[in-house]
Design an enzyme around this catalytic site. Structure first.
Site, PDB file in Angstrom:
ATOM      1  N   GLU A 151      28.123  90.861  41.059  1.00 46.00           N
ATOM      2  CA  GLU A 151      27.335  89.994  41.948  1.00 46.00           C
ATOM      3  C   GLU A 151      27.532  90.306  43.433  1.00 46.00           C
ATOM      4  O   GLU A 151      27.755  89.407  44.237  1.00 46.00           O
ATOM      5  CB  GLU A 151      27.658  88.519  41.648  1.00 46.00           C
ATOM      6  CG  GLU A 151      27.345  88.162  40.202  1.00 46.00           C
ATOM      7  CD  GLU A 151      27.754  86.751  39.816  1.00 46.00           C
ATOM      8  OE1 GLU A 151      28.248  86.012  40.664  1.00 46.00           O
ATOM      9  OE2 GLU A 151      27.581  86.402  38.636  1.00 46.00           O
ATOM     10  N   GLU A 173      24.873  88.957  30.003  1.00 45.37           N
ATOM     11  CA  GLU A 173      25.275  87.539  29.933  1.00 45.37           C
ATOM     12  C   GLU A 173      24.110  86.655  29.505  1.00 45.37           C
ATOM     13  O   GLU A 173      23.896  85.575  30.060  1.00 45.37           O
ATOM     14  CB  GLU A 173      25.796  87.077  31.308  1.00 45.37           C
ATOM     15  CG  GLU A 173      26.922  87.933  31.836  1.00 45.37           C
ATOM     16  CD  GLU A 173      27.501  87.440  33.163  1.00 45.37           C
ATOM     17  OE1 GLU A 173      27.227  86.301  33.573  1.00 45.37           O
ATOM     18  OE2 GLU A 173      28.242  88.219  33.795  1.00 45.37           O
TER      19      GLU A 173
HETATM   20  O1  9MR Z   1      31.128  81.134  32.158  1.00 46.17           O
HETATM   21  C1  9MR Z   1      32.018  81.173  33.259  1.00 46.17           C
HETATM   22  C2  9MR Z   1      32.509  79.763  33.560  1.00 46.17           C
HETATM   23  O2  9MR Z   1      33.311  79.285  32.507  1.00 46.17           O
HETATM   24  C3  9MR Z   1      33.283  79.770  34.861  1.00 46.17           C
HETATM   25  O3  9MR Z   1      33.621  78.448  35.175  1.00 46.17           O
HETATM   26  C4  9MR Z   1      32.440  80.370  35.952  1.00 46.17           C
HETATM   27  C5  9MR Z   1      33.220  80.343  37.239  1.00 46.17           C
HETATM   28  O4  9MR Z   1      32.809  81.222  38.170  1.00 46.17           O
HETATM   29  O5  9MR Z   1      32.081  81.692  35.594  1.00 46.17           O
HETATM   30  C6  9MR Z   1      31.279  81.731  34.451  1.00 46.17           C
HETATM   31  O6  9MR Z   1      30.906  83.053  34.171  1.00 46.17           O
HETATM   32  C7  9MR Z   1      30.099  83.710  35.153  1.00 46.17           C
HETATM   33  C8  9MR Z   1      30.285  85.176  34.977  1.00 46.17           C
HETATM   34  O7  9MR Z   1      31.644  85.490  35.118  1.00 46.17           O
HETATM   35  C9  9MR Z   1      29.477  85.958  35.990  1.00 46.17           C
HETATM   36  N1  9MR Z   1      28.094  85.607  35.928  1.00 46.17           N
HETATM   37  C10 9MR Z   1      27.786  84.208  35.988  1.00 46.17           C
HETATM   38  C11 9MR Z   1      28.617  83.403  34.996  1.00 46.17           C
HETATM   39  C12 9MR Z   1      28.330  81.961  35.247  1.00 46.17           C
HETATM   40  O8  9MR Z   1      28.714  81.583  36.538  1.00 46.17           O
END
Ligand code: 9MR
Length: 570
Positions: A320, A437
């Site tokens: 990102e 994802e």
């Molecule tokens: O699914 C993840 C969630 O449990 C966490 O709280 C969150 C915190 O940043 O990150 C989520 O996963 C992310 C992923 O690492 C990157 N792309 C977006 C996802 C959702 O934010």
């Protein structure tokens, strides 16, 4: 009101052929002041009391008020009227509504027994949710051979006070048998030469216990796994120089036991950065110089990638890094705007280049990905910016091997052609593309047809991946809807682990791709098949009605619904 809502939801559930619920106690047939027995596992006497009382939020409604005075003391529920054989075989979930007064402490362990057998126990003392409001609770029961006419349930505590209502058993209709490998996703994915993967939260799915339904659902269906949070920098290096590989190692070991590939997620990101680097991923609170921060990044990448060398087949190296707001591209079509982060602010853009180089040195065999969201569909500024950045990196000889499209979508977002056109143009750059994802949120999850639309959306994304050799991996971001970080039931399994329509659509698409890989390019027409067919697109819109069956192969390349099945025309 709550009842009406519940009934409406039940009606919807029945309509859509979901789980069936059986209310075992709603307390309406009781008198205020009636008591249910409380059972202390280790003593015949208990001062704990379970008494029918008025709902604290609605005096018309009767509920059960429990005051726990000893450990291991649960409400005794007589279920003689429904027990024929083993209820955990017929019903997979125990559900109820819970109301806790403000005075009740948050952290409690929920436990349920069928006769003497424990059918559910929280692994620890968990925050049981908001106080002074009704909260819906549901628990997947473990199968037991016990046939008993009594269920015991409640919060294991020497001092708990709570109210329960609408205690229900929920049956599940899985619609597939995952012990038959041909009915699983990974069987067809492997035949098609693809990986179907899943993000697993090890805090919620105990992957070390292979007897559990959630664990089995994961390893039987998926041939790739990614840690939802456990391999991010804050988890792996909570203090400088102190690495915690325990959970990541569990994932890698689990994957090895089940012949799954592992994606590593993620090495450099502006979120989930340990506080010793930055308090919010943007500020340079510790005043690091460019050289110091580069060294920190190098040390992290080198330690992590080396630790997992040969075990993690691909890494999201930089996650990102693009700004959501792309403005420069309006005047310079080859440009991109990067997101402010501690990395970008202190090191500058070449943090991206360096991250890839460090990762490549640590494991030259790993496929190194850049990963982002909002970059899926051609025509958007961020999509073009992503392409510009990848092209720049490739032209500069940076070892970028893959481009990840997160695909956090909402029903209605997907335009197959725009996704296809975007994915296609990365092939000449020599990089792979992956859906990293995938989840598809439903704005109105209970509306009729919503899950079908969601399935189609999953289908559109997956079918683009099937069309190209430079696309190997599709990963969904989580297992069950209740575990998703997003609203709107975006995943392919219900909380009960029942597969949703999206599961079956994905499976159909993988199966069609597997058949093509096997050389079966025309659909199995069968001896009794009619000479003409109706052809629909994945959105259910007619493409060709009454088409001569022999002309199916002349349809434009794509995925169609023919004879109720997904059919790929290449
Ligand atoms: O699914 C993840 C969630 O449990 C966490 O709280 C969150 C915190 O940043 O990150 C989520 O996963 C992310 C992923 O690492 C990157 N792309 C977006 C996802 C959702 O934010």
């Amino acid at each position: 009101m709550r009842h009406t809502l519940l009934l409406m939801m039940l009606a919807v559930a029945t309509l859509q052929g979901h789980s069936q619920e059986k209310v075992i106690y709603d307390f309406e047939g009781y008198e205020i002041g009636d008591r249910l027995p409380m059972n202390d596992l280790y003593s015949d006497k208990t001062e704990s009391v379970a008494e029918v009382t008025a709902d604290p939020t609605n005096p018309q409604n009767k509920v059960l008020h429990v005051t726990n005075k000893s450990w291991n003391t649960l409400i005794e529920l007589a279920i003689g009227h429904i027990t024929q054989g083993n209820i955990t075989e017929s019903y997979r979930m125990l559900a109820f509504d819970l109301y806790r007064p403000a005075s009740d402490a948050n952290y409690k362990q929920f436990v349920a027994r069928l006769g003497q057998d424990t059918i559910y126990a929280d692994a620890g003392f968990y925050d049981q949710g908001q106080a002074e409001t009704w909260v819906a609770k549901s628990y997947i029961m473990e199968r037991t051979d016990e046939a008993s006419d009594k269920i015991y349930m409640g919060f294991n505590s020497v001092d708990a006070e709570y109210y329960v209502d609408n205690i229900r058993l929920i049956a599940a209709d899985y619609g597939y048998d995952f012990t038959d490998e041909q009915q699983t996703l990974r069987y067809h994915a492997a035949k098609a030469g693809k990986n179907i993967g899943v993000a697993v939260p090890v805090s919620r799915i105990n992957i070390n216990d292979e007897s559990l339904l959630p664990t089995q659902t994961v390893f039987r269906n998926f041939n790739m796994i990614v840690a939802e949070n456990e391999m991010k920098p804050d988890a792996l290096q909570p203090n400088r120089g102190e690495f915690n590989f325990y959970h990541g190692d569990c994932i890698v070991d689990f994957a090895a036991r089940h012949d799954m590939e592992v994606r590593g997620h993620t090495l450099v990101w502006h979120k989930q950065v340990p506080a010793w680097i930055s308090s919010d991923g943007i500020k340079n609170d510790h005043g690091y110089s460019r050289d110091e921060l580069l060294q920190i990044m190098k040390d992290h990448i080198t330690a992590v990638v080396s630790h997992y060398k040969g075990k993690v087949s691909e890494w999201d190296v930089v996650n990102e890094c693009l700004d959501d707001d792309q403005t420069t591209i309006r005047t310079n079509p080859l440009s991109y705007d990067l997101r402010p982060s501690v990395w970008q602010n202190v090191i500058g853009e070449d943090y991206i280049d360096s991250a890839f180089v460090y990762a490549h040195r640590a494991d030259p065999d790993a496929q190194l990905y850049i990963n982002d969201y909002g970059v899926e569909f051609q025509g958007k500024a961020k999509t073009q910016a992503y392409y510009n950045l990848v092209r720049r990196l490739v032209n500069d000889g940076i070892p970028v091997g893959g481009v990840g499209f997160q695909c956090h979508l909402t029903v209605g977002d997907t335009d197959s052609a725009k996704f296809d056109n975007n994915v296609k143009r990365y092939a000449p750059l020599g990089v792979e593309c992956a859906v990293t994802e995938l989840d598809v949120s439903m704005p109105d999850a209970y509306a009729q047809g919503a899950e079908q639309q969601q399935a189609e959306e999953y289908g559109k994304i997956a079918s683009v991946m099937m069309n190209y050799d430079h696309c190997r991996n599709i990963l969904v971001w989580g297992v069950t809807d209740d575990m998703s970080w997003r609203q709107g039931n975006p995943l392919i399994f219900r909380q009960t682990l029942e597969p949703k329509p999206a599961f079956f659509t994905l499976r159909d698409i993988l199966q069609s791709a597997a058949q093509i890989a096997d050389g079966i390019t025309t659909p199995d027409t069968g001896a009794t098949a009619s000479a003409s067919v109706d052809v629909y697109d994945l959105g259910g819109r007619p493409v060709a009605l009454g088409l001569d069956r022999k002309d199916i192969g002349r349809l434009p390349k794509g995925i169609y619904i023919i004879d109720g099945k997904c059919t790929v025309v290449r």
